[in-house]
Structure formats: structure tokens, C-alpha cells
Design an enzyme around this catalytic site. Structure first.
Site, short mmCIF file in Angstrom:
data_model
loop_
_atom_site.label_atom_id
_atom_site.label_comp_id
_atom_site.label_asym_id
_atom_site.label_seq_id
_atom_site.Cartn_x
_atom_site.Cartn_y
_atom_site.Cartn_z
N ASN A 7 0.86 -1.18 0.00
CA ASN A 7 0.00 0.00 0.00
C ASN A 7 0.91 1.24 0.00
O ASN A 7 1.46 1.61 1.04
CB ASN A 7 -0.89 -0.05 1.24
CG ASN A 7 -1.84 1.13 1.33
OD1 ASN A 7 -1.80 2.04 0.51
ND2 ASN A 7 -2.69 1.11 2.34
N ARG A 98 -2.49 -2.19 -3.56
CA ARG A 98 -3.70 -1.40 -3.34
C ARG A 98 -3.66 -0.20 -4.30
O ARG A 98 -2.66 0.54 -4.33
CB ARG A 98 -3.74 -0.89 -1.91
CG ARG A 98 -4.95 -0.02 -1.69
CD ARG A 98 -4.80 0.85 -0.50
NE ARG A 98 -6.00 1.68 -0.37
CZ ARG A 98 -6.04 2.79 0.32
NH1 ARG A 98 -4.97 3.22 0.94
NH2 ARG A 98 -7.14 3.49 0.39
N HIS A 187 -13.03 2.71 0.15
CA HIS A 187 -13.03 1.71 1.23
C HIS A 187 -13.64 0.39 0.78
O HIS A 187 -14.13 -0.38 1.60
CB HIS A 187 -13.86 2.19 2.46
CG HIS A 187 -13.19 3.22 3.30
ND1 HIS A 187 -13.91 4.12 4.04
CD2 HIS A 187 -11.90 3.48 3.56
CE1 HIS A 187 -13.08 4.92 4.71
NE2 HIS A 187 -11.85 4.55 4.44
N ARG A 249 -12.25 15.44 7.68
CA ARG A 249 -13.04 15.77 6.49
C ARG A 249 -14.48 16.07 6.87
O ARG A 249 -15.03 15.44 7.77
CB ARG A 249 -13.04 14.62 5.49
CG ARG A 249 -11.69 14.30 4.91
CD ARG A 249 -11.84 13.23 3.83
NE ARG A 249 -10.57 12.58 3.60
CZ ARG A 249 -10.41 11.25 3.58
NH1 ARG A 249 -11.44 10.45 3.76
NH2 ARG A 249 -9.23 10.75 3.37
N GLU A 393 -8.15 -5.50 5.44
CA GLU A 393 -8.06 -5.13 4.02
C GLU A 393 -6.89 -5.83 3.33
O GLU A 393 -6.96 -6.18 2.15
CB GLU A 393 -7.95 -3.61 3.89
CG GLU A 393 -9.25 -2.95 4.35
CD GLU A 393 -9.15 -1.46 4.53
OE1 GLU A 393 -9.27 -0.74 3.54
OE2 GLU A 393 -8.96 -1.00 5.67
#
Ligand code: AMP
Length: 410
Positions: A7, A98, A187, A249, A393
């Protein structure tokens, strides 16, 4: 098959080595061989970490000037004679990368060839902060390990099953045609993992038979409506800024606020982008922190703005659960994952309390005592069952890598 999961971000490379195969996926006999992080790439001192199960953890501060040095360091960490996981890089049989944005090109994970890499490049403008780094990571790892297959796993691909009426924005249609402006959702690997965990561990029912609301609450937050294993709606949009309130955010706001603020404070596009992405959310409301643990502690000491931030955060999740319950025509299951979703009983309680009329009966005892392995948090007579699901993940990426190589993805 030993799969290296990679990643690559703007200043960090996260990685994990996982031993898996089609048979191991089926039998649940996969093994985690070690995970690590090269962080603060390009800073004066970069942090380097690796931990293989049963071995001493390795941590150091080094000079890692760029991503090429970081990729080299990943392979050095993996093969360290004392703290590493393998003797030789030749033991790595595949790499799963990823990739944040697959645009409308990728509806599933993909064995990488030049055509796929070209399409990832075409998605640069959709995810300028992520895809270029993901792409660079792939290129560098391909140079380091040219003889093994490389697979891309996209954050967006799980949501490519959304119907058009769910992903279209009510803007002039040509902005979709010209600029590909639409809801993509992110996600995806976490929402997929939650669906898989409901199917295999918690409800033990084929995914085709159930409807689920999957809730990922970490520093970034998103929620998805999953019908028969397919995402039919999700809260993040064209970018990860839309939807739930997140650490920094803003999530959903009236778009006119942006125009108003830019005019009032004479802000540039870049300044506005920073305000919405870095200084909003939990941090913006509380003025204190983006970290839920700190906010809950402050709330318990009576801090009003921390309390407001936590309440607004939970209220937004609750609202989306109601919306997706309706979108699905009635959900069977709800799953919580991510740092907050897995660890905060208080947040889960504030989200799910008093929803009996919707068919959700929270069991406070179960909710407070659920452990690291996850479990059910609703009462035995609750029509809708809710679970805490420790997400993974990296495992999804390793599995997809094996499946894409075997040609059995989909
Ligand atoms: P993630 O991005 O998934 O690593 O999640 C990070 C978020 O999880 C941060 O806001 C943390 O404060 C939050 N978190 C982690 N542990 C807990 C906990 N025990 N209680 C509340 N929030 C937590």
C-alpha cells in the site's frame, strides 16, 4: 503462495506478507508472515518498522529519500536474517497492490499488464493524491520483482455495481460525460471484508441471501448498502470527502457553503481544499482533535465542543443507516469496522440506541464486552443483527491476488 501486499502512499509504504492459496482461502488456513511500514519518506529521518509473528519487532530511523529507496527497504526488512520473514526475495510469489481509484474501468481486481497500467494512469486526475503514488509503487516493485505476477486491487471497484440512479449527481449530465464526475465510493476492500465476514463467521448465510449495511468508521469513514453481496450505494462520492463526518473531512455539506466562504474570505481553491479535507470533521467541530479517543475523554470531562463533535458524528451515521435501510428495502445485518467502529462501544451505542422501531435492538452488555475478535452486539430477539467485524483489508488484497492469478475472480 507467499503474497506481498503493498500500500504505497505519498510518504509511506505499508506492507504485509501473507501465505495463502485457493485451498487456504477455502479452509481458512492462511498465515500472516509479517507486516511493516516505511513512514515519513523524504523527511530527514524516516521511520522503518517490521514485525514477524514470534520474532522480535524491528524499528529504526533511517534516511529514506524517495519511494525507490522505500521499496528497497521493504525487501531488506522482509529478508533480515534475524527479524525478517523470509530468507530470499525469491520466496515472494506474487504482489498485490492497493490502488485507490479504478474509475469506471475496473469492476474487479486485475492482473496487471501494460493496458491495465495505462488505465490506472488515466485515473490520475480522479485521485491525484493517491493514484500516482500507487502507480509508482507498482512500477518500482515490478522492477524489483520482474518474474512474479502483480495484481491491482481497487478501493472503488466494489462499488461499481451501484445503479446509475445512485451514482449520478444532479448536475448537468455533460459533466458526467466530459469529466467522469459521479459517485465512485471508496473503502471497497473493507466493505467487502465485512460482507464476507457476515457470510462466513457471523450470520453464516450465503451473501446472495442477505442485505447488509456495512459501516467503516476510522479516521476516514464510509457506509455502504450491500444487497446480495453487491454494493448498491455508498456514502463517499466523487472523492472520499462526501458522506459521514470524518477525522478531518467535513462529509456532506451544502455545496453553496463553499462558494459563500470562498467569496467571503477570498480563499483559493487550494485553501478551500485544505479547509474541507484537513481542518473540518471532528477536528473542525471540536477545535481539539481528530482522534475519537481524545474527544470521548474530553466529552467525559464536560467539554462542550468535543461533545458536540461526537454527537454530530454519531447522528450522521444513524441518519445514513436509516437511509440505507430504506434503500435496501430492509436490511438484515449491520457491521461496524475501523478504529472507531471496532473499538468504541459508546459510538456504537449512540448510533444504534432507540432504533427498536427500525428493528434494531442493541444489547448494551454485548456491546460493551465485545472483544478484539468481534461479535454480535444486538439482542437475541433483534430482527436486525449488528456485528463488530475486525476488518482486514490486506487479507482481501492477498486473496484477490491469488484469485486474479488463477483467473477465478468475479
Ligand atoms: P483507523 O483510521 O481505522 O486506524 O481509526 C482511527 C480512529 O479510531 C481514531 O479516531 C482513533 O481515535 C479511533 N479509535 C481507536 N481506538 C479507539 C477506542 N478504543 N475508542 C474510540 N476510538 C478509538
Amino acid at each position: 503462495m507467499k503474497v506481498l501486499v503493498l500500500n504505497v502512499g505519498s510518504s509511506s509504504v505499508k506492507f504485509e506478507l501473507i501465505d495463502t492459496s485457493l485451498e487456504a482461502i477455502q479452509n481458512g488456513t492462511e498465515r500472516k508472515l509479517g507486516r511493516g511500514l516505511v513512514d515519513k519518506i523524504g523527511a530527514t529521518t524516516s521511520t522503518v518498522k517490521f514485525q514477524a509473528p514470534g520474532k522480535e519487532a524491528f524499528k529504526d530511523e533511517l534516511n529514506i529519500p524517495d519511494h525507490a529507496a522505500a521499496i528497497k527497504e521493504v525487501l531488506t526488512l522482509l529478508t533480515d536474517p534475524e527479524t525478517g520473514a523470509i530468507k530470499d526475495v525469491k520466496e515472494i510469489e506474487a504482489v498485490g497492490h492497493r490502488v485507490v481509484h479504478g474509475g469506471e474501468y475496473f469492476t474487479q481486481s486485475m492482473l496487471l499488464d501494460e493496458d491495465a497500467l495505462e488505465k490506472i494512469k488515466e485515473c490520475f486526475e480522479l485521485a491525484p493524491l493517491h493514484n500516482p503514488h500507487n502507480y509508482r509503487g507498482i512500477r518500482l516493485m515490478q522492477q524489483a520483482l520482474p518474474d512474479v505476477p502483480h495484481v491491482a486491487v481497487f478501493d472503488t471497484s466494489f462499488h461499481q455495481t451501484m445503479p446509475k440512479y445512485a451514482f449520478i449527481y444532479a448536475l448537468p449530465y455533460d459533466v458526467y460525460q466530459k469529466y467522469k464526475i459521479r459517485r465512485y465510493g471508496f473503502h471497497g476492500t473493507s466493505h467487502r471484508y465485512m460482507t464476507y465476514a457476515i457470510e462466513t463467521r457471523f450470520a453464516k448465510r450465503p451473501r446472495k441471501e442477505f442485505k447488509a449495511i456495512t459501516v467503516h468508521l476510522g479516521n476516514g469513514c464510509s457506509i455502504a448498502a450491500v444487497d446480495g453481496g453487491r454494493s448498491i450505494d455508498t456514502s463517499m462520492g466523487f472523492t472520499p470527502l462526501e458522506g459521514l463526518i470524518m477525522g478531518t473531512r467535513c462529509g456532506d455539506i451544502d455545496p453553496a457553503i463553499i462558494l459563500h466562504l470562498m467569496a467571503k474570505e477570498d480563499q483559493s481553491v487550494q485553501e478551500m481544499n485544505t479547509l474541507l479535507n484537513k481542518f473540518s470533521g471532528l477536528k473542525g467541530i471540536s477545535g481539539l482533535s481528530n482522534d475519537m479517543r481524545e474527544l470521548i475523554a474530553a466529552m467525559q470531562e464536560g467539554n462542550e465542543r468535543a461533545t458536540l463533535a461526537v454527537k454530530a458524528f454519531c447522528y450522521r451515521v444513524r441518519k445514513y443507516i436509516g437511509a440505507y435501510h430504506a434503500a435496501l428495502g430492509g436490511a438484515d445485518y449491520i457491521a461496524f469496522a475501523g478504529g472507531i467502529g471496532e473499538n468504541s462501544a459508546l459510538v456504537r451505542e449512540l448510533v444504534l440506541e432507540n432504533l427498536e422501531k427500525l428493528g434494531i435492538i442493541l444489547d448494551r452488555g454485548k456491546n460493551n464486552s465485545v472483544g478484539a475478535k468481534g461479535g454480535e452486539i444486538t439482542a437475541d430477539n433483534s430482527p436486525i443483527k449488528a456485528f463488530v467485524v475486525p476488518t482486514d483489508e490486506e487479507l482481501v488484497i492477498a486473496r484477490d491476488t491469488v484469485r486474479a492469478i488463477a483467473g477465478v475472480i468475479g
